[in-house]
Design an enzyme around this catalytic site. Structure first.
Site, PDB file in Angstrom:
ATOM      1  N   VAL A 163       4.606   0.443  -3.016  1.00 50.67           N
ATOM      2  CA  VAL A 163       4.611  -0.524  -4.106  1.00 50.67           C
ATOM      3  C   VAL A 163       3.194  -0.576  -4.670  1.00 50.67           C
ATOM      4  CG1 VAL A 163       5.093  -2.897  -4.790  1.00 50.67           C
ATOM      5  CG2 VAL A 163       6.410  -1.838  -2.942  1.00 50.67           C
ATOM      6  N   LYS A 181       7.573  -0.388  -8.104  1.00 52.98           N
ATOM      7  CA  LYS A 181       8.111   0.181  -6.865  1.00 52.98           C
ATOM      8  C   LYS A 181       9.246   1.137  -7.190  1.00 52.98           C
ATOM      9  CE  LYS A 181      10.596  -2.448  -4.288  1.00 52.98           C
ATOM     10  NZ  LYS A 181      11.078  -3.542  -3.452  1.00 52.98           N
ATOM     11  N   GLY A 240      11.179  -0.403   0.626  1.00 51.02           N
ATOM     12  CA  GLY A 240      12.264   0.256   1.315  1.00 51.02           C
ATOM     13  C   GLY A 240      12.409   1.721   0.941  1.00 51.02           C
ATOM     14  N   LEU A 285       0.051  -1.908  -3.011  1.00 59.65           N
ATOM     15  CA  LEU A 285       0.284  -3.261  -2.485  1.00 59.65           C
ATOM     16  C   LEU A 285       0.945  -3.235  -1.120  1.00 59.65           C
ATOM     17  CD1 LEU A 285       1.559  -5.076  -5.708  1.00 59.65           C
ATOM     18  CD2 LEU A 285      -0.698  -5.242  -4.662  1.00 59.65           C
ATOM     19  N   GLY A 286       1.778  -2.252  -0.886  1.00 63.48           N
ATOM     20  CA  GLY A 286       2.489  -2.187   0.391  1.00 63.48           C
ATOM     21  C   GLY A 286       3.524  -1.085   0.371  1.00 63.48           C
ATOM     22  N   GLY A 297       9.687   3.508  -0.749  1.00 64.65           N
ATOM     23  CA  GLY A 297       8.380   4.096  -1.057  1.00 64.65           C
ATOM     24  C   GLY A 297       7.328   3.022  -1.236  1.00 64.65           C
ATOM     25  N   ASP A 316      19.782  -7.558   2.847  1.00 60.18           N
ATOM     26  CA  ASP A 316      18.594  -7.294   3.659  1.00 60.18           C
ATOM     27  C   ASP A 316      17.634  -8.480   3.574  1.00 60.18           C
ATOM     28  OD1 ASP A 316      16.979  -5.887   5.378  1.00 60.18           O
ATOM     29  OD2 ASP A 316      16.011  -4.697   3.813  1.00 60.18           O
TER      30      ASP A 316
END
Length: 583
Positions: free
Chosen positions: A272, A286, A268, A264-265, A270, A384
């Site tokens: 997902v 994730k 922070g 998926l993306g 690694g 964050d």
């Protein structure tokens, strides 16, 4: 055939008695051999010299053999007339009119009475013969006269190049184990299935296979011990007792993510991965932070806190996998990705964002942060906050996510000294001092508000800073109109954007104590959304009236704004329990 051997010798047969004739028999057949002496006869020939022969007609019965010697050879005269001589008799049953097999079967006197007998028509005159069928021997004329032949006891007559087994009327022959025959082992010898070279190769292959299996077993046991060690290191003994979180095994996680087949993306810590549970629920998987003995308690506490955060605008933690080096967390799935891609992604990801949708995203994201700061069992600092960590579900409902850098603070500890976050969003005070407070998240959220109303990233047009340029616009013109998204041209929309911009400026103030908290930010956004809906509903309140009732350059206070809203909507002066999550 009658064969006569000797010198000057005649031999003949007489057959069929004569009834009333001059001779005692009806048929006479014979021949005479001649020779000067015994040396004149030749081996291998029977042409009259020392040997003669004559065919005997078929169908003759009651035959007798006679011979005469004309030179009185002593051997023939003195021989024992009762001695055995070779005779081949061809005989047949010729009773009842000399019937054939077909005629005799079923008639009285049928001679083939053995169970395993068969009838054969005579080939030399009328009648029939009886014989035992193949695989049997004996007297075919007796009821049980034909008996089974044990072929295995007669290898010279019934060959077998393998294992012989007698059967009723026949026998089986099979090759020994490890041998084979492409034809019939009764006729051809069997050969080894595998030649010596093949046997050696097979032995080597089996040996290697056993070695590989043994090594795999050892590796599997080591992997099992390693996973147990990871489970212990990652706080499994504590987390497996938490009721509202599921502990997934490593194999279950592979099945859920189809062996990490769909990314998926990038998170922070690694990648997902997209996954699907057994009940067809979509999830996102994730990596969390790497855990050691010193951080195990912090990690377990963080997972427990995340599992207890139940809010519609906070991504829900469903479970975790602890049998890996870096723990994997399983979250609910957000179909529309993150706000970063929606606002600033390429043309394939960009979607129209009307003002109402942007306000809904701002209000609900603020509600999620407000819940973290004040409504959870423990005070939580996200640390964050940025569009990439605000996920959107299939209905574009925002979900605060990515707690890998969250800092969990106890009641008696108001800050942490871990400086983490993304440049462009990190609170300058936190960056300089390492002191992370609630107002640090407020600062970062102020940057998100600017991105929502301008649809510009923190760094745009190669080297322009959104924060610096927006602050300059307000210092010079007391308006951020020049920076707003060009999709908005209606004055009423511009008015709302101005108010959101002023609220963002409040969040971005350098002095921490001058910034509003997330509860105030959420309330201000709710009031702005209500005011817009009231004007859309033809209520008599104008942007000018709204501005006149607020202090110049400062957003309305909660009491004043609620009073304005109450006068228009006839609503209570204060929402019940100050809960704006469903406003």
């Amino acid at each position: 055939m009658l064969v006569v051997l000797g010198c000057n010798t005649v031999g003949y047969t007489e057959s069929l008695r004569s009834e009333g004739g001059a001779y005692s028999s009806t048929y006479y057949i014979g021949c005479m051999s001649y020779c000067n002496n015994s040396a004149s006869a030749q081996d291998g020939q029977c042409a009259g010299v020392g040997c003669c022969h004559v065919d005997i007609p078929p169908g003759l019965t009651d035959s007798s053999v006679n011979f005469r010697v004309y030179d009185h050879t002593a051997d023939l005269i003195k021989m024992d007339k009762n001695r055995n001589v070779p005779v081949w008799l061809d005989w047949a049953i010729r009773e009842n009119g000399s019937m054939s097999c077909a005629e005799a079967k079923g008639k009285p006197g049928y001679a083939c009475v053995s169970v395993h007998s068969e009838c054969v028509d005579s080939t030399n005159g009328p009648g029939y013969n009886c014989k035992c069928t193949a695989g049997y021997e004996g007297n075919a004329h007796a009821p049980d006269g034909c008996t089974n032949i044990n072929e295995c006891d007669r290898p010279s007559d019934y060959p077998c190049h393998g294992i012989c087994q007698d059967t009723d009327g026949s026998y089986d022959c099979k090759c020994h184990r490890g041998y084979q025959n492409s034809g019939d082992p009764k006729e051809q010898p069997c050969s080894p299935k595998f030649p010596l070279a093949a046997q050696i190769a097979l032995g080597i292959t089996l040996g290697i296979s056993f070695l590989i299996v043994g090594l795999l077993f050892i590796l599997m046991m080591r992997q099992k011990r390693r996973m147990n060690e990871y489970f212990r290191k990652n706080g499994g003994s504590v987390l497996q007792k938490v009721e509202n979180i599921k502990i997934f095994t490593k194999d279950e996680l592979k099945k859920i993510t189809k062996n990490n087949s769909e990314v998926l993306g990038q998170g922070g810590f690694g990648k997902v991965y997209k996954g699907i549970l057994e009940d067809n629920t979509l999830v996102a998987v994730k990596a969390s932070i790497e855990v050691n003995d010193a951080r195990k308690e912090d990690f377990t506490n963080e997972v427990i806190i995340q599992s207890q955060m139940i809010h519609t605008n906070i991504i829900k933690l469903l479970g975790c996998c602890l049998e890996v080096d870096v723990p994997m967390l399983v979250y609910e799935f957000a179909a529309n990705g993150n706000l970063q891609d929606i606002l600033h992604g390429d043309n394939n990801r960009r979607v129209p964002l009307p003002l109402d949708l942007r306000m809904d995203i701002a209000v609900e994201a603020a509600e999620g942060l407000r819940y973290m700061h004040s409504s959870a069992n423990r005070t939580i600092r996200h640390g964050d906050v940025k569009p990439a960590n605000i996920l959107l579900n299939d209905k574009f409902k925002p979900k605060i996510s990515d707690f890998g850098t969250s800092k969990l603070l106890t009641v008696d500890k108001d800050f942490t000294m871990f400086v983490v976050g993304s440049m462009g969003y990190i609170d300058p005070v936190f960056h300089k001092t390492g002191r992370l407070t609630q107002k640090s998240d407020v600062y970062s959220f102020g940057v998100v508000l600017l991105e929502l109303i301008t649809r510009k990233p923190t760094i745009y047009d190669a080297n322009c800073s959104l924060l610096i340029d927006f602050q300059k616009a307000y210092e010079q013109e007391n308006s951020g109109r020049a920076m707003f998204d060009k999709d908005f041209t209606i004055e009423e929309e511009i008015f709302i954007l101005e108010e959101i911009g002023r609220l963002a400026m409040e969040c971005l103030k350098e002095k921490v104590e001058e910034r509003p908290d997330m509860k105030e930010v959420a309330e201000q956004l709710v009031i702005l959304r209500r005011s817009r809906k009231s004007r859309q509903g033809n209520y008599n309140i104008s942007p000018q009236q709204f501005e006149e009732m607020s202090t110049e350059g400062t957003p309305l206070s909660l009491e004043t704004a609620v009073s304005v809203s109450s006068s228009v909507l006839s609503a209570p002066s204060t929402p019940a329990n100050n809960d704006f999550s469903n406003a």
